[in-house]
Design a protein around this motif. Structure first.
Motif: not given
Length: 271
Positions: A152, A154, A182-184, A197-199, A201-202
């Protein structure tokens, strides 16, 4: 003349390379070693053929057997190192060491080379059934690793700061009990918790898309160009001031030198 000499050097180098490769091919066809590193569990005999070194072979069989029984490379390394075993080069066992050993086809009697299509033979240390089971485990392990540990990037690294403590917010990751990754994002002090992270960044990307309209981009570009012109003018003035200061310094040094010279000459002419 120089071109002729360069051509001769190139021809000699190519011919030497072919001779070396031809000699290596012949040795492999005869099941002889080509020199260099000898794999753990083997030794070179008087006729330059590989022979089994029983002490090293026992370690190789232990590695294959333990991995086949379910132990990880980390556990096997710890077991071997604690027992005082070392590699062929006298070093401790590591994860990459075991990976190379478990992938070396010499241990099932195949002595291959990139220059030889058909394998030559050498003494086998591992039977093919055990070899096949280990290769299956290695393949499954690689697929599982790729599935549970995707890379991932960042996107917000270096751009986020915690509003509570002011420290940087950096990317981090964690693995659940089910093996899912999971990524944070979290600040260094941990006061803002973990932000998915995904939320995050989006959310920021969509906010930027809404804010950066063509009119807004033109406005930002005009401001950036104005700042650039201002900094450029300030730099020109700064360089001019530095140049003027250097001239003043040179004049002062010249004036001091003249005074020093006159003073010295006066002392010399005194009775």
């Amino acid at each position: 003349m120089e071109a002729v000499l360069e051509g001769m050097d190139e021809y000699y180098s190519a011919e030497l390379s072919q001779k070396i490769k031809r000699g290596m091919r012949e040795n492999i066809y005869k099941s002889k070693t080509t020199g260099g590193y000898t794999a753990l569990g083997y030794k070179v005999g008087a006729d330059k053929r590989l022979e089994i070194d029983e002490r090293g072979a026992a370690i190789v069989r232990m590695i294959f057997t333990e991995y086949d029984s379910g132990k990880t490379f980390a556990e096997i390394c710890a077991m071997l190192n604690d027992a005082g075993y070392v590699t062929q080069r006298g070093k401790t066992f590591r994860h990459d060491t075991l990976s190379r050993i478990c992938s070396n086809r010499k241990y099932i009697g195949e002595y291959t080379s990139d220059m030889v299509a058909e394998p030559s033979t050498c003494p086998a240390i591992i039977d093919r059934d055990l070899w096949g089971r280990v290769q299956t485990k290695l393949k499954n392990s690689k697929q599982k690793h790729r599935h549970t540990n995707p890379k991932h990037d960042y996107l917000l690294t270096g751009f986020l700061t915690c509003s509570q403590c002011g420290k940087p917010i950096r990317g981090t990751a964690g693995t659940s009990k089910t093996g899912k990754r999971y990524y944070y994002y979290k600040c260094d002090a941990g006061c803002c918790g973990r932000l998915p992270a995904y939320q995050l960044e989006d959310t920021i990307v969509h906010a930027l898309e809404d804010a950066l309209t063509p009119e807004k981009c033109d406005e930002i570009a005009d401001k950036a160009y104005t700042l650039y012109q201002k900094e450029r003018a300030e730099n020109v003035q700064l360089q001019a001031a530095k140049a003027e200061k250097k001239v003043e310094k040179k004049l002062q040094n010249a004036f001091d030198a003249v005074l020093s010279g006159i003073h010295s000459q006066g002392l010399k002419t005194m009775p």
